[in-house]
Design an enzyme around this catalytic site. Sequence first.
Site: not given
Lengths: 258, 638, 301
Positions: B42-45, B330, B401, B425, B435, B441
Amino acid sequence: MSQTLNLTLKVWRQEGPDADGSFETYKAKNIPDDASFLEMLDVVNEDLIDNGRTPIEFPHDCREGICGTCGVMINGRAHGQEKGTATCQLHMRKFSDGDTIVIEPWRAAAFPVVKDLVVDRSPLDKIIEAGGYVTAPTGTAADANDTRIPKEAADSSMDAAACIGCGACVAACPNSAAQLFTSAKLWHLNSLPQGQPERYKRTEAMVETMEQFFGACTNHGECYEACPKEITLDFIGYMNRDYIKSKVKNRKLAGQQS
Amino acid sequence: MLPDSKVPAGPMAEKWTNHKFHSKLVNPANKRKFKIIVVGTGLAGSSAAATLGELGYEVEAFTFHDSPRRAHSIAAQGGINAAKNYRNDGDSVHRLFYDTVKGGDYRSREANVHRLAEVSTNIIDQMAAQGVPFAREYGGLLANRSFGGAQVSRTFYARGQTGQQLLLGAYQQMMGQVKAGKVKLHTNTEMLDLVVKDGEACGIVCRNLVTGEITSHSAHAVVLATGGYGNVFYLSTNAMACNVTAAWRAHRKGAYFANPSFTQIHPTCIPASDEFQSKLTLMSESLRNDGRIWVPRQLNETRAAKDIPEAERNYYLEEKYPAFGNLVPRDVASRNAKTVVDAGYGVGPLKNGVYLDFADAIARDGRDAIEARYGNLFQMYERITGEDPYTQPMRIYPATHYTMGGLWVDYNLMTTIPGLYATGESNFSDHGANRLGASALMQGLADGYFVLPNTIGDYLAPKLNQPLVDTDDDVFKESERLIEETTSHFLGIGGSKSPDHFHRELGKIVWNRIGMERDEEGLKSAIEEIQALSKEFWSDLKVLGDAKSLNSSLEKAGRIADFFELAELMARDALDRRESCGGHFRTESQTPEGEALRDDDNYAHVSAWEWNDKDTPQTKHAEELTFDEVPLTQRSYK
Amino acid sequence: MNKRKAVNLTSTVSPQKSGHKPLRETKKELPFPLNLYQSAVGKKWVMAITGLMLVGFVIGHMVGNLKMYLGVLEHDGSAAYDMDIYAEFLRNLLVPILPEGVFLWILRGGLLTAVILHIHSFYSLTRLNIASGRSYESKQDWLASNFASRSMRYSGIIVLAYIIFHILDLTVGATSDEFVHGAVQSNVVNSLSNPVIAGFYIVANILLCVHIFHGIFSVFQSLGVNNPNINRMKRGIATAVSGLILVGNVSFPVAILAGAVEYNECDPKLSVAEQVEENCVNSSGHDSDSDDDSHSESEGY
């Protein structure tokens, strides 16, 4: 208000890449019409498991129409009858009680069946690997606002970048061509200032990698009809133009022009 | 004992710079001698794999998807925060840092959050250079919007597909490194165990989901970028395959798991329509800018929404929170929705939602204006529910979420196992107990692009020329054997219920007992219920098919087994934390107005749980948090 | 002892099981411009260019044939069918720069090259597409493609067969004893009064126009000259061009069968003005100069 449907499914079952496959007929009973198409398959699978039969393998993940994992031929149409809709976003209220639904995996020589409805789409990654990126190593970037991009250009690039890589374009194409996928990525990058230095090298590499796996475009336009993101056919023309230019242009000069 | 968090000394704004200077470096020519495994794309990986590859390390990237681009980061809609202050509206690194610590209800590590705010600006630069088509103004400059109640416009976005565009940017960058030969990509490969030798992470064992083959992979360091565990709730906005397995198996090998009970419930999702519902769909939070939330005042209301007169409508958020109204944070919006639905005022066929009404906004601004703002969201809602939100109010309900909890990491993002890192995450570090919108992101990319590549060298540098552990070594073979054993066990139980059945039942327990409101009694019974269901799972599970080809039931079985253990730990953690903070609301700890009441004297710490064995509950270690820059205050939205 | 081995960064990676080999390898790149033709996109480009050339020819051919409606005119002091005058004009193109008929042969050479490239690119792309193949067991529901786009390979083959017959029939004169080189009006009328030949002609021309419809529609895309403005006109242009050709070409056999276009020989004694008036020619003029075969063929008509 919610109703339930009873359906007859003809589903392609195939043990593995080298096994022979065939259609199996299943009854899908009491499917709520609020269910999505994939939830309908979930219900059928639960039923199969209860009856000691191996469940149908089908591709899915986010179920929000953005990850691009899902995708099957539904009654001869990629992603089913709803335009601009991925399989996961197709809902059962679009079907009628008593319908027969034929479900088949994507077919293309480059997409061998892995099992049942799941196919291997790794050639699409190969096309990206060939040049579908901007070489900008982490840490080298200048301030993001140093490069202005006209709003229209950014929007056009975004239209192309919306591709989710599901492979429906290939599945729907009578030639199993991946032109829409490839050209969308090319236009995403080739239309931005950041993509200019590698524009022609990228075009050449991606087109030629695409042709190692996929057929040629004969301008039917089926890919656009199947595309859940309604990526326009124009990008294919832009790709053709850039490809011819990439062959004609002097590389040393090509990078300096847009 | 919890290892040192390695937070550098010095003034907050200089900690990161100083830390980078004091970290050991690996000579550029020597980087190729180190192999790093990155699990998750994902984004981090993807960003970590790409950057480590560019630096010269040999990287192996693993994803259980058929392509790295399928990772669930792709589904993020809203945007990404960055302290660019392009709007000249008073934003700064310090303000983003301040907002994030405060928004996290003072349960995050200040130094980590400050670093996140610092590198946020680099992320936007990097992604723009990568060709991410961010939204632009007519002058060609980047557009911003205010998001999630923030007082400044610091959110960058690409239509409603920001996550997709950022992920594609990182994925493409990684594919460039695949082409360059610096990253080797393994698709359809699920990590099933972390291998530790002499106390250090030395590799992973995986199962190829297509062929069933079990393989071992050795490396000098392992990076987990495997996302959150929201699917423990069964119904969540997470993708179907999201799971905790990689992080959990690392936890079982000695990595502490921090704040597992900190989960975020997003208030605006489409409610479940029937019992076969497989996942919930998020509707962007921005809808609350114009929609009014209400329920009927009358129990057992049968009239259609439009037939209910104004006087018989309960605009509960506007009444209770006159200042913030429908824009409360939220967790507050979610909890209040639960309260009215639990009291029987829910709407829709299953009475499981509240109205989000645009009638007033349409009357005020015109249908065209509303369509321009939310057209695609309305279309998505119509597609899923078959109802037209222009003529009848939307129905919404909260859904899981995001999970703030995760593997405990120090300032270097290293877990309690030397050589094992956790990013994005999957770690616990930056969001505290709640958060802020558009920060997920940011954190994923911050970790992958700018933090990990700068901190990993400190661990690797002393290991120059140290050979890899042979994958024939006993530690690998033992792992492989255990995996084979569990796999054949699942196939051999021969029970009567499918994995999905157990997942659904587990989800109900977690949602009801460890969901938006927790209390001692409920949590205690949750532990018992989970244990009982788990016992049934291990004896009455039915997995058909074989282990030699694609078998999603088998994959699920392994993931659900880990969810059981995680759910129990979530309950224990929630039970232990006798305070309310952020997304964690203990009914025993609330202000007279019913707001979350923190207990800073006793719980201003991170709870990091150490695995003992299967039959002994985890041991808690507390990392005390200090707040030097952001004064502790009680949140109030009146 | 630790069971450890030296860093070996190539052997620890197992090959990706799910990936598969390309269906075809990229060949060594030839020098420009041949390299263009190595790729499918380049072949489509060549197909588009040659297709445009051939469409240009077909339009010219049709316009030339319209001469048959003009009948007999006075030309160089004698009466002749306008059709035959036009044929002679073609043979005399660029005379005296080039000898008679040479430029015509250059044109024919160009056309032949275009035909060969068009067919070869078709052949190799079709092979590529078949190899890239699909094998749906269920019936596919076509949404965008049409009869024209899906029948290109068949319409192309039938049109090719017709063109070969047409050249043998009206250029070489291999199909009829009454064929006279250079007497185009006579040859055309003789041939197309045969209902079988006229029928074949009509069917082939309908297919030709179906073929041209999708060809014109595609040409913008294949050449990459498309943009949203052109797209709006694509279908209109394709319909107009193919419709025009269809109307023109099919009118010829219909007119001949209906007797509206004739070939008449008349009394050798008639004066030029009388021949024009009567719409007939004095046939004696032709037979005598059939010695110069190679130059007297009509240009493929």
